[in-house]
Design an enzyme around this catalytic site. Sequence first.
Site, PDB file in Angstrom:
ATOM      1  N   TYR A 198       2.918   4.783   0.801  1.00  0.00           N
ATOM      2  CA  TYR A 198       3.549   5.368   1.976  1.00  0.00           C
ATOM      3  C   TYR A 198       2.519   6.240   2.709  1.00  0.00           C
ATOM      4  O   TYR A 198       1.712   6.912   2.079  1.00  0.00           O
ATOM      5  CB  TYR A 198       4.734   6.232   1.572  1.00  0.00           C
ATOM      6  CG  TYR A 198       5.857   5.478   0.891  1.00  0.00           C
ATOM      7  CD1 TYR A 198       6.551   4.461   1.545  1.00  0.00           C
ATOM      8  CD2 TYR A 198       6.240   5.804  -0.405  1.00  0.00           C
ATOM      9  CE1 TYR A 198       7.590   3.790   0.935  1.00  0.00           C
ATOM     10  CE2 TYR A 198       7.286   5.136  -1.032  1.00  0.00           C
ATOM     11  CZ  TYR A 198       7.956   4.124  -0.360  1.00  0.00           C
ATOM     12  OH  TYR A 198       8.986   3.447  -0.982  1.00  0.00           O
ATOM     13  N   PHE A 206       6.762   1.881  -4.227  1.00  0.00           N
ATOM     14  CA  PHE A 206       8.135   2.114  -3.786  1.00  0.00           C
ATOM     15  C   PHE A 206       8.677   3.503  -4.140  1.00  0.00           C
ATOM     16  O   PHE A 206       9.722   3.906  -3.633  1.00  0.00           O
ATOM     17  CB  PHE A 206       9.085   1.039  -4.335  1.00  0.00           C
ATOM     18  CG  PHE A 206       8.832  -0.333  -3.791  1.00  0.00           C
ATOM     19  CD1 PHE A 206       9.262  -0.683  -2.513  1.00  0.00           C
ATOM     20  CD2 PHE A 206       8.142  -1.276  -4.534  1.00  0.00           C
ATOM     21  CE1 PHE A 206       9.010  -1.945  -1.993  1.00  0.00           C
ATOM     22  CE2 PHE A 206       7.880  -2.547  -4.022  1.00  0.00           C
ATOM     23  CZ  PHE A 206       8.315  -2.890  -2.755  1.00  0.00           C
ATOM     24  N   ASP A 228       0.849  -1.184   0.000  1.00  0.00           N
ATOM     25  CA  ASP A 228       0.000   0.000   0.000  1.00  0.00           C
ATOM     26  C   ASP A 228       0.888   1.240   0.000  1.00  0.00           C
ATOM     27  O   ASP A 228       2.099   1.145   0.195  1.00  0.00           O
ATOM     28  CB  ASP A 228      -1.004   0.003   1.160  1.00  0.00           C
ATOM     29  CG  ASP A 228      -0.356  -0.001   2.534  1.00  0.00           C
ATOM     30  OD1 ASP A 228       0.854  -0.277   2.630  1.00  0.00           O
ATOM     31  OD2 ASP A 228      -1.065   0.272   3.518  1.00  0.00           O
ATOM     32  N   HIS A 255      11.247  -9.260   1.106  1.00  0.00           N
ATOM     33  CA  HIS A 255      10.959  -7.841   0.880  1.00  0.00           C
ATOM     34  C   HIS A 255      12.221  -7.010   1.100  1.00  0.00           C
ATOM     35  O   HIS A 255      13.065  -7.357   1.939  1.00  0.00           O
ATOM     36  CB  HIS A 255       9.856  -7.396   1.850  1.00  0.00           C
ATOM     37  CG  HIS A 255       9.234  -6.099   1.504  1.00  0.00           C
ATOM     38  ND1 HIS A 255       9.777  -4.888   1.884  1.00  0.00           N
ATOM     39  CD2 HIS A 255       8.104  -5.808   0.816  1.00  0.00           C
ATOM     40  CE1 HIS A 255       9.016  -3.905   1.441  1.00  0.00           C
ATOM     41  NE2 HIS A 255       7.985  -4.439   0.789  1.00  0.00           N
TER      42      HIS A 255
END
Length: 214
Positions: A47, A58, A45, A177
């Site tokens: 920031y 990202f 989701d 991740h």
Amino acid sequence: MIELRAYLAMRKKKRAVVFPHSKLWFNAFSLTALNDVKVVILGQDPYHGAGQAHGLSFSVPEGVRIPPSLLNIYKEIDADLGDSEKSDQAQSLVARRAGCLEGWSRQGVFLLNSVLTVEEGQAAAHQGRGWETFTDAVISTLSEEREGLVFLLWGSYAQKKGQVIDASKHLVLKSPHPSPLSAHRGFLGCRHFSQTNDYLLKTGQKAIDWFQVS
């Protein structure tokens, strides 16, 4: 989607601060058309800090400090590709300190979050409200209607969401991740970026210039 829209409208009426701005909810789709997609990088989701989210997984807008996960992505690109794909004038991505990834989007890297909105200071605030149904359909459509795509699935959340991808038609690369909590468990050293470009070239496509971020 109608229910989701009603929920978002209700949250705004209650003075919740929703990120990103509504005009950027579908920014990934605006910058990378379906037929232009070559690589999919799946995030969770947006920031949830002020000024960070702008509709690309990202990525952060120009001038915003690079988040830790993106910094680890840059470290891996620098280590993976080294000087092999940089011009004499280019610096490492870490040294450049630019976190806007629109340059990737324009080359066919689809930067898709599973959930497209969030509330200030509340990670995952809009999970389970309908966005996942929409983005599941997007991934299924890409898998079914296209061939020779690269899907980069980092972390268990992305890997679970990517179970619908037909790996006989596409390259699916998985790793932990890039978050500082997990990057050293296998993201750093995964060499996904060179593997992506090798596959694109082998399938008659143009490689991604990973150093062209903006």
